[in-house]
Design an enzyme around this catalytic site. Structure first.
Site, PDB file in Angstrom:
ATOM      1  N   PHE A   1       0.866  -1.180   0.000  1.00 45.60           N
ATOM      2  CA  PHE A   1       0.000   0.000   0.000  1.00 45.60           C
ATOM      3  C   PHE A   1       0.907   1.235   0.000  1.00 45.60           C
ATOM      4  O   PHE A   1       1.889   1.284   0.729  1.00 45.60           O
ATOM      5  CB  PHE A   1      -0.881  -0.004   1.248  1.00 45.60           C
TER       6      PHE A   1
ATOM      7  N   ARG B   1      10.340  12.059   4.266  1.00 44.41           N
ATOM      8  CA  ARG B   1      10.906  11.092   5.220  1.00 44.41           C
ATOM      9  C   ARG B   1      11.304   9.773   4.566  1.00 44.41           C
ATOM     10  O   ARG B   1      11.648   8.816   5.241  1.00 44.41           O
ATOM     11  CB  ARG B   1       9.870  10.812   6.323  1.00 44.41           C
TER      12      ARG B   1
ATOM     13  N   HIS C   1      -9.530   5.165   8.249  1.00 38.59           N
ATOM     14  CA  HIS C   1      -9.109   4.280   9.342  1.00 38.59           C
ATOM     15  C   HIS C   1      -7.602   4.357   9.596  1.00 38.59           C
ATOM     16  O   HIS C   1      -6.954   3.403  10.003  1.00 38.59           O
ATOM     17  CB  HIS C   1      -9.630   2.854   9.173  1.00 38.59           C
TER      18      HIS C   1
ATOM     19  N   VAL D   1       1.453   4.938   6.094  1.00 37.25           N
ATOM     20  CA  VAL D   1       0.037   5.225   6.340  1.00 37.25           C
ATOM     21  C   VAL D   1      -0.137   6.741   6.310  1.00 37.25           C
ATOM     22  O   VAL D   1       0.522   7.452   7.067  1.00 37.25           O
ATOM     23  CB  VAL D   1      -0.437   4.663   7.698  1.00 37.25           C
ATOM     24  N   ILE D   2      -1.004   7.200   5.405  1.00 35.42           N
ATOM     25  CA  ILE D   2      -1.189   8.645   5.245  1.00 35.42           C
ATOM     26  C   ILE D   2      -2.578   9.039   5.730  1.00 35.42           C
ATOM     27  O   ILE D   2      -3.588   8.546   5.231  1.00 35.42           O
ATOM     28  CB  ILE D   2      -0.972   9.049   3.767  1.00 35.42           C
TER      29      ILE D   2
ATOM     30  N   GLU E   1      -0.820  -5.827   7.702  1.00 39.15           N
ATOM     31  CA  GLU E   1      -0.306  -7.204   7.593  1.00 39.15           C
ATOM     32  C   GLU E   1       1.142  -7.353   8.047  1.00 39.15           C
ATOM     33  O   GLU E   1       1.651  -8.481   8.160  1.00 39.15           O
ATOM     34  CB  GLU E   1      -0.429  -7.711   6.145  1.00 39.15           C
TER      35      GLU E   1
ATOM     36  N   THR F   1      -7.036   8.130   4.377  1.00 38.43           N
ATOM     37  CA  THR F   1      -7.796   7.018   4.942  1.00 38.43           C
ATOM     38  C   THR F   1      -8.543   7.408   6.210  1.00 38.43           C
ATOM     39  O   THR F   1      -7.994   8.084   7.077  1.00 38.43           O
ATOM     40  CB  THR F   1      -6.882   5.800   5.247  1.00 38.43           C
TER      41      THR F   1
HETATM   42  N1  INI Z   1      -2.320   0.305   4.434  1.00 40.60           N
HETATM   43  C1  INI Z   1      -1.198   1.070   4.499  1.00 40.60           C
HETATM   44  O1  INI Z   1      -0.091   0.520   4.604  1.00 40.60           O
HETATM   45  N2  INI Z   1      -1.287   2.415   4.424  1.00 40.60           N
HETATM   46  C2  INI Z   1      -2.480   3.062   4.309  1.00 40.60           C
HETATM   47  O2  INI Z   1      -2.485   4.331   4.260  1.00 40.60           O
HETATM   48  C3  INI Z   1      -3.669   2.288   4.242  1.00 40.60           C
HETATM   49  N3  INI Z   1      -4.960   2.920   4.063  1.00 40.60           N
HETATM   50  O3  INI Z   1      -4.992   4.066   3.635  1.00 40.60           O
HETATM   51  O4  INI Z   1      -5.990   2.308   4.305  1.00 40.60           O
HETATM   52  C4  INI Z   1      -3.542   0.866   4.322  1.00 40.60           C
HETATM   53  N4  INI Z   1      -4.657   0.081   4.258  1.00 40.60           N
HETATM   54  C5  INI Z   1      -4.577  -1.303   3.956  1.00 40.60           C
HETATM   55  C6  INI Z   1      -4.357  -2.157   5.186  1.00 40.60           C
HETATM   56  O5  INI Z   1      -3.021  -2.069   5.624  1.00 40.60           O
HETATM   57  C7  INI Z   1      -4.650  -3.629   4.896  1.00 40.60           C
HETATM   58  O6  INI Z   1      -3.814  -4.080   3.870  1.00 40.60           O
HETATM   59  C8  INI Z   1      -6.114  -3.875   4.487  1.00 40.60           C
HETATM   60  O7  INI Z   1      -6.985  -3.333   5.460  1.00 40.60           O
HETATM   61  C9  INI Z   1      -6.389  -5.402   4.375  1.00 40.60           C
HETATM   62  O8  INI Z   1      -6.205  -6.066   5.628  1.00 40.60           O
END
Ligand code: INI
Length: 164
Positions: free
Chosen positions: A23, A128, A89, A82-83, A59, A87
């Site tokens: 992601f 970063r 969540h 993760v931004i 994961e 998102t």
């Molecule tokens: N995963 C990330 O690594 N960064 C994110 O910003 C992100 N967002 O935006 O939702 C994200 N979501 C996916 C998450 O990590 C899982 O792969 C997914 O929920 C399936 O379990």
């Protein structure tokens, strides 16, 4: 005399596992580049590096746990991005990644460094991951290598005490 223990950056002979989220891959690939650079700089052999790609930051702990349990790696580094702006969540994904990674390190004794960017926007993440503010992937590998050294010195100190 006080005993002082501090991690060194000598990574010769270490088997390093890098787990990286797909992601936001444009950003996590930059973290990965930095991580590999740090590993090679401090003496990890190219063929002693395993890179595992997982779907997202959520994961990371799942793969880290399996790798730590296997005994095949001395040290692990988890990379993700993760931004917040992208998102709803954010807190769940970022929180679970941090909590899970810390848990793996504490429960297995295998050092796992936290190289997950948690930023408000892409610009901050770029800064970063090889931009103006360095590369958290590089930093995470250095932290991981230092923790192996700290663990080894603590083990040595413990056995020296047992002999006393
Ligand atoms: N995963 C990330 O690594 N960064 C994110 O910003 C992100 N967002 O935006 O939702 C994200 N979501 C996916 C998450 O990590 C899982 O792969 C997914 O929920 C399936 O379990």
């Amino acid at each position: 005399m006080a005993v002082e223990i501090s991690g060194s950056l000598d990574a010769q002979g270490l088997r390093l596992g890098i787990i990286v989220g797909q992601f936001n891959e444009a950003l996590t690939s930059r973290l990965l580049r930095g991580a590999r650079e740090a590993a090679v700089r401090h003496g990890v052999k190219e063929d002693a590096i395993t890179v595992v790609h997982v779907p997202g930051s959520f994961e990371l702990p799942q793969a880290a746990r399996r790798m730590a349990d296997s005994g095949n790696w001395d040290v692990l580094v988890a990379l993700g991005c993760v931004i917040r702006g992208e998102t709803a969540h954010f807190d769940l994904v970022a929180g679970e990644a941090a909590r899970g990674i810390a848990e793996v390190a504490r429960e297995t004794g295998v050092p796992v460094a936290f190289g997950v960017l948690t930023t408000n926007n892409t610009e901050q993440a770029l800064a970063r991951s090889g931009g103006a503010q360095g590369n958290r992937g590089f930093d995470a590998v250095e932290a991981a290598i230092k923790m192996v050294s700290v663990h080894r010195q603590l083990n040595a100190a413990a056995s020296a005490r047992e002999k006393d």
